[in-house]
Design a protein around this motif. Structure first.
Motif, PDB file in Angstrom:
ATOM      1  N   GLY A   1      58.631 -28.696  72.200  1.00 21.60           N
ATOM      2  CA  GLY A   1      58.852 -30.304  72.891  1.00 21.60           C
ATOM      3  C   GLY A   1      58.645 -31.756  72.243  1.00 21.60           C
ATOM      4  O   GLY A   1      58.554 -32.482  72.209  1.00 21.60           O
ATOM      5  N   LEU A   2      58.749 -30.838  70.413  1.00 20.54           N
ATOM      6  CA  LEU A   2      58.564 -32.148  69.442  1.00 20.54           C
ATOM      7  C   LEU A   2      60.146 -32.997  69.174  1.00 20.54           C
ATOM      8  O   LEU A   2      60.968 -31.919  69.804  1.00 20.54           O
ATOM      9  CB  LEU A   2      58.504 -31.333  68.408  1.00 20.54           C
ATOM     10  N   THR A   3      60.003 -34.193  69.704  1.00 19.47           N
ATOM     11  CA  THR A   3      61.688 -34.810  70.341  1.00 19.47           C
ATOM     12  C   THR A   3      61.786 -35.037  68.411  1.00 19.47           C
ATOM     13  O   THR A   3      61.618 -34.566  67.336  1.00 19.47           O
ATOM     14  CB  THR A   3      61.162 -36.191  70.382  1.00 19.47           C
ATOM     15  N   GLN A   4      63.051 -34.260  68.924  1.00 22.52           N
ATOM     16  CA  GLN A   4      64.379 -34.116  67.885  1.00 22.52           C
ATOM     17  C   GLN A   4      64.770 -34.994  67.720  1.00 22.52           C
ATOM     18  O   GLN A   4      66.312 -35.985  68.195  1.00 22.52           O
ATOM     19  CB  GLN A   4      65.550 -32.693  67.622  1.00 22.52           C
ATOM     20  N   ILE A   5      64.761 -35.898  66.070  1.00 22.76           N
ATOM     21  CA  ILE A   5      65.915 -37.056  65.896  1.00 22.76           C
ATOM     22  C   ILE A   5      66.130 -36.576  64.308  1.00 22.76           C
ATOM     23  O   ILE A   5      65.633 -36.054  63.437  1.00 22.76           O
ATOM     24  CB  ILE A   5      64.047 -37.834  65.804  1.00 22.76           C
ATOM     25  N   LEU A   6      67.846 -37.325  64.273  1.00 22.72           N
ATOM     26  CA  LEU A   6      68.167 -37.367  62.590  1.00 22.72           C
ATOM     27  C   LEU A   6      67.854 -38.788  62.492  1.00 22.72           C
ATOM     28  O   LEU A   6      67.826 -40.060  62.759  1.00 22.72           O
ATOM     29  CB  LEU A   6      69.530 -36.867  62.902  1.00 22.72           C
ATOM     30  N   GLY A   7      67.254 -38.453  61.166  1.00 21.66           N
ATOM     31  CA  GLY A   7      67.330 -39.477  60.157  1.00 21.66           C
ATOM     32  C   GLY A   7      68.056 -39.535  58.544  1.00 21.66           C
ATOM     33  O   GLY A   7      68.185 -38.951  58.184  1.00 21.66           O
ATOM     34  N   VAL A   8      68.841 -41.046  57.544  1.00 18.68           N
ATOM     35  CA  VAL A   8      69.118 -40.833  56.827  1.00 18.68           C
ATOM     36  C   VAL A   8      67.941 -41.858  56.094  1.00 18.68           C
ATOM     37  O   VAL A   8      68.285 -43.190  56.478  1.00 18.68           O
ATOM     38  CB  VAL A   8      70.674 -41.175  57.157  1.00 18.68           C
ATOM     39  N   TRP A   9      68.045 -41.246  55.256  1.00 21.52           N
ATOM     40  CA  TRP A   9      67.112 -42.443  53.810  1.00 21.52           C
ATOM     41  C   TRP A   9      67.419 -42.353  52.980  1.00 21.52           C
ATOM     42  O   TRP A   9      67.842 -40.924  51.953  1.00 21.52           O
ATOM     43  CB  TRP A   9      65.330 -40.974  54.290  1.00 21.52           C
ATOM     44  N   ASN A  10      67.147 -43.815  52.211  1.00 27.12           N
ATOM     45  CA  ASN A  10      68.004 -43.815  50.945  1.00 27.12           C
ATOM     46  C   ASN A  10      67.225 -43.658  49.438  1.00 27.12           C
ATOM     47  O   ASN A  10      67.144 -44.826  48.815  1.00 27.12           O
ATOM     48  CB  ASN A  10      69.002 -45.142  51.102  1.00 27.12           C
ATOM     49  N   GLY A  11      65.565 -43.275  50.300  1.00 25.09           N
ATOM     50  CA  GLY A  11      64.569 -43.306  49.373  1.00 25.09           C
ATOM     51  C   GLY A  11      63.277 -44.609  49.760  1.00 25.09           C
ATOM     52  O   GLY A  11      62.557 -44.580  48.724  1.00 25.09           O
ATOM     53  N   GLN A  12      64.541 -45.407  50.089  1.00 32.55           N
ATOM     54  CA  GLN A  12      63.827 -47.013  50.801  1.00 32.55           C
ATOM     55  C   GLN A  12      63.515 -47.010  52.169  1.00 32.55           C
ATOM     56  O   GLN A  12      61.765 -47.353  52.671  1.00 32.55           O
ATOM     57  CB  GLN A  12      63.445 -48.080  50.072  1.00 32.55           C
ATOM     58  N   LYS A  13      64.205 -46.934  52.617  1.00 31.82           N
ATOM     59  CA  LYS A  13      63.763 -47.158  54.376  1.00 31.82           C
ATOM     60  C   LYS A  13      64.865 -46.366  54.605  1.00 31.82           C
ATOM     61  O   LYS A  13      65.738 -45.626  54.810  1.00 31.82           O
ATOM     62  CB  LYS A  13      64.581 -48.626  54.373  1.00 31.82           C
ATOM     63  N   PHE A  14      64.925 -46.256  56.359  1.00 33.43           N
ATOM     64  CA  PHE A  14      65.998 -45.276  57.134  1.00 33.43           C
ATOM     65  C   PHE A  14      67.074 -46.077  57.758  1.00 33.43           C
ATOM     66  O   PHE A  14      66.628 -46.994  58.377  1.00 33.43           O
ATOM     67  CB  PHE A  14      65.077 -44.710  58.339  1.00 33.43           C
ATOM     68  N   VAL A  15      68.139 -45.965  56.965  1.00 35.09           N
ATOM     69  CA  VAL A  15      69.238 -46.825  57.071  1.00 35.09           C
ATOM     70  C   VAL A  15      69.728 -46.546  58.628  1.00 35.09           C
ATOM     71  O   VAL A  15      70.631 -46.607  59.171  1.00 35.09           O
ATOM     72  CB  VAL A  15      70.391 -46.581  56.569  1.00 35.09           C
ATOM     73  N   PHE A  16      69.931 -45.183  58.985  1.00 32.15           N
ATOM     74  CA  PHE A  16      70.187 -44.986  60.080  1.00 32.15           C
ATOM     75  C   PHE A  16      69.296 -43.826  61.181  1.00 32.15           C
ATOM     76  O   PHE A  16      68.466 -43.060  60.971  1.00 32.15           O
ATOM     77  CB  PHE A  16      71.444 -43.999  60.216  1.00 32.15           C
ATOM     78  N   ILE A  17      69.076 -43.760  62.404  1.00 31.50           N
ATOM     79  CA  ILE A  17      68.093 -43.229  63.304  1.00 31.50           C
ATOM     80  C   ILE A  17      68.394 -42.423  64.459  1.00 31.50           C
ATOM     81  O   ILE A  17      68.947 -43.936  64.964  1.00 31.50           O
ATOM     82  CB  ILE A  17      66.888 -43.558  63.267  1.00 31.50           C
TER      83      ILE A  17
END
Length: 539
Positions: free
Chosen positions: A138-154
Motif C-alpha cells: 500500500g505504500l505509494t510508489q514514487i520516483l525521485g532524482v536527488w542532486n545531493g541538495q534537493k529533488f530535481v524530479f519527482i
C-alpha cells in the motif's frame, strides 16, 4: 547490463511512453574464466575458468553453449570456476538467509530486445518477473532524482499516466522525444551485429563502424548536444540513468552507453535469479564443471599446437585443507573475463594482448528494516512521503553531491525470524564507498529513542538483515573507437570475450561476444576439416 536497481525498472513504462526512458539494460555478469572443449572428431579444448572473485557468467556460458550449437560433432566442455557457484556477476542471495526469498546482488534485469537472454529463458522454460510495479503493502510508489541538495524530479505512480507525461513534456520539452528517437535508432543499429554480413566479427571496432555505432567515440555530453538534447533533461534524467547503471556521469561515459541506459522497454528478470540462465547454458550439454578451481597458467606446447592449462583447487581430508594442482592440454582456449583481474600467466605472451582497462569499484548494500526513509535526510517536511526509488545526479551549482548512486525499496518481505513475524522493507543501495551502519540508520525514519548507539547488536530492531558486496562491476566507459581483439594469438587457439565490455557492458553484449567467439572458432574448425578432406581427396 548495469547493476540496475529493479525499483527503477518499473518506471520504464512512464519514461518510455513519455520518451524519457530510464535506466535498465543491465551489465553483464562478472566473468572470469577460460574454456576447454574436446571432441571425438578432433582434440578440441577451450577451458572456461573462473580466475578472480567471480564465476562463469554470461560470456563464458554463452561461448560454451553456442560452441555446441554451432559445431556438428560432439564436444566436451570443461568449466573452471574459482567460486563454488555459477553465474558470475549475475548472482543472488536469500534475504534473511532464506533460500525462497532471493534478491539480485549483481546484474538485475534485462529487456525484451536482449535476444540471446530472452531466447535462453524460453528454451530453458524459466519463469520471469516483469517490472510493472511491485507490492509495497500500500505504500505509494514514487520516483525521485536527488542532486545531493534537493529533488530535481519527482513522479508519483498513482497519478494519471497522461498527466505525468504532459508534465514531463512541459518541463523538458522536445528533449524527451529526441532521446527516445536516438535510443531507438541506436538499438536498431546495434541489432545488426547479430546477423550477417557483420556477424561473426573478428574486429569489434570494424563491426561497430559497419553497424553505424559511432557514438562510442564521443562523450555523452557531446552526443546529446549534437542531437538537440539539453539540460535539464540530460542532467536530471539521462545522467541519473548513467549513474544508476554505470556509476558514471555524462562528461565521462561515452554516448553509446548512455543510449543503452535509455532502452528499458520490457524490463524483466528470472524468478529466483538471473544466474539460472547461465547455469542452464553450462549444464545443457553435460559439460564438465570444476567449481572452486582457479586457473594459474596457460602455456603453449609448440610441438603439439596445444595449450596446457594449469589449475589449483582446495582439497580437504576432514582435518585440513590443502591445494591440488592439475594440468590438462587443450587445442583452443577462451579466456572469458577481464584478463587483468585473472592472475593467469600466459606463455608466450599474447600477440594481441588486451589493454588494461580501469574498472569501477561498486558497493552494493542490501538491508531490511521496518522503517521507511527519513524525510529530513532529503530536505523534506517530516510528514512528506520520501520517494521509494531514489536516483541521483550532480548539483547544478557544483556543490556537494550525493554520497550514493541509487537507493530503493525493492519490495516488502516477511521476517519470520522474529516473533511475531512482520512485514519489512527490502532496500538496495549502490555507492562508491561502503556505507557505515550509522549512515544507514540515519537514512531511515527511526524514532530517536531507537538509535542512540552505533552498535549493530543494539540496532537489530532497526536494520534486521544486511548483506554487502564489493564488485569490479564494469569498466570506466570513456570514449574510444578501438577495442581489444577477440583473438589473442596468431594461430587462432587463444580467444577472449571481455573486449566488448568497454563498448557496451551488459549481460546481453557479453553473451553476444561469447556467441561470436564460438562461431569464429567453429568456422576455423570447419575450414580446417574441409582443407584436410580436400588434401586427402587429392592423395
Amino acid at each position: 547490463m548495469a547493476f540496475t536497481n529493479t525499483r527503477s525498472a518499473k518506471w520504464s513504462r512512464f519514461w518510455y511512453s513519455a520518451s524519457a526512458l530510464l535506466s535498465s539494460l543491465v551489465t553483464i555478469a562478472w566473468l572470469v574464466y577460460v574454456y576447454a572443449t574436446s571432441s571425438t572428431a578432433k582434440q578440441l579444448s577451450k577451458p572456461i575458468a573462473g580466475n578472480n572473485t567471480t564465476s562463469a557468467g554470461s560470456g563464458g556460458a554463452s561461448a560454451a553453449f553456442y560452441l555446441h550449437q554451432a559445431y556438428p560433432c560432439l564436444l566436451n566442455v570443461t568449466v573452471y570456476e574459482r567460486e563454488n557457484y555459477l553465474g558470475g556477476r549475475s548472482t543472488s542471495v536469500g534475504v534473511y538467509g532464506d533460500a525462497w526469498e532471493q534478491v539480485e546482488v549483481g546484474a538485475s534485469i534485462f529487456v525484451d530486445v536482449n535476444y540471446n537472454l530472452v531466447s535462453a529463458v524460453e528454451r530453458f522454460n524459466l519463469s520471469t518477473v516483469v517490472y510493472d510495479g511491485e507490492d509495497l503493502d500500500g505504500l505509494t510508489q514514487i520516483l525521485g532524482v536527488w542532486n545531493g541538495q534537493k529533488f530535481v524530479f519527482i513522479q508519483n505512480d498513482d497519478g494519471y499516466e497522461w498527466w505525468n507525461n504532459l508534465k514531463l513534456l512541459w518541463k523538458y520539452g522536445l528533449s524527451t522525444i529526441r532521446t527516445q528517437r536516438l535510443a531507438d535508432d541506436t538499438m536498431s543499429k546495434f541489432l545488426k551485429m547479430y546477423e550477417a554480413p557483420i556477424f561473426p566479427f573478428k574486429s569489434l571496432g570494424e563491426a561497430a563502424t559497419r553497424a553505424g555505432l559511432s557514438a562510442s567515440g564521443k562523450t555523452s555530453a557531446q552526443l546529446l548536444k549534437e542531437s538537440g538534447i539539453h539540460a535539464p533533461f540530460s542532467s536530471d534524467i539521462i545522467q541519473a540513468a548513467t549513474r544508476v547503471n554505470y556509476a558514471q556521469n555524462l562528461a565521462q561515459i561515452h554516448g553509446l552507453e548512455a543510449m543503452v541506459c535509455m532502452v528499458v522497454n520490457g524490463a524483466m528478470s528470472v524468478n529466483g535469479g538471473n544466474w539460472q540462465i547461465f547455469d542452464r547454458m553450462l549444464r545443457h550439454n553435460q559439460n564438465e564443471i570444476l567449481l572452486d578451481t582457479r586457473v594459474t597458467d596457460i602455456s603453449l606446447l609448440e610441438d603439439r599446437g596445444q595449450y596446457r592449462v594449469k589449475s589449483t583447487s582446495p582439497m580437504s581430508n576432514g582435518l585440513e585443507v590443502s591445494t591440488d594442482t592439475e594440468a590438462r592440454n587443450f587445442d583452443t582456449v577462451i579466456i572469458a573475463g577481464p584478463l587483468q583481474f585473472s592472475n593467469i600467466s600466459i606463455r608466450p605472451a599474447p600477440a594481441f594482448p588486451p589493454a588494461s582497462t580501469p574498472y569501477v569499484t561498486l558497493y552494493v548494500t542490501l538491508f531490511t528494516s521496518p522503517y521507511r526513509l527519513n524525510p529530513s535526510k532529503f530536505g523534506l517536511h517530516s510528514s512528506a512521503d520520501v520517494p521509494t526509488a531514489i536516483l541521483t545526479t550532480l548539483p547544478e551549482d557544483g556543490g556537494s553531491s550525493a554520497s550514493f548512486f541509487s537507493l530503493s525499496i525493492l519490495r516488502t518481505v516477511t521476517n519470520t525470524h522474529i516473533q511475531p513475524s512482520r512485514r519489512e522493507y527490502l532496500y538496495k543501495l549502490f555507492s562508491p564507498t561502503p556505507p557505515s551502519l550509522k549512515d544507514l540508520i540515519e537514512t531511515l525514519n527511526v524514532p530517536a529513542r531507537n538509535h542512540t548507539s552505533s552498535s549493530m547488536n543494539d540496532h537489530k530492531s532497526v536494520i534486521t538483515w544486511k548483506y554487502d558486496k564489493k564488485w569490479h562491476s564494469y569498466p570506466y566507459l570513456s570514449p574510444r573507437k578501438t577495442f581489444d581483439s577477440p583473438q589473442l594469438d596468431v594461430m587462432g587457439k587463444l580467444w577472449y570475450t571481455s573486449g566488448i565490455e568497454p563498448f557496451i557492458s551488459t549481460m546481453e553484449t557479453s553473451s553476444l561476444m561469447g556467441k561470436n567467439v564460438a562461431q569464429l572458432i567453429v568456422d576455423d574448425w570447419l575450414l580446417e576439416e574441409a582443407a584436410s578432406m580436400a588434401e586427402k581427396a587429392v592423395v
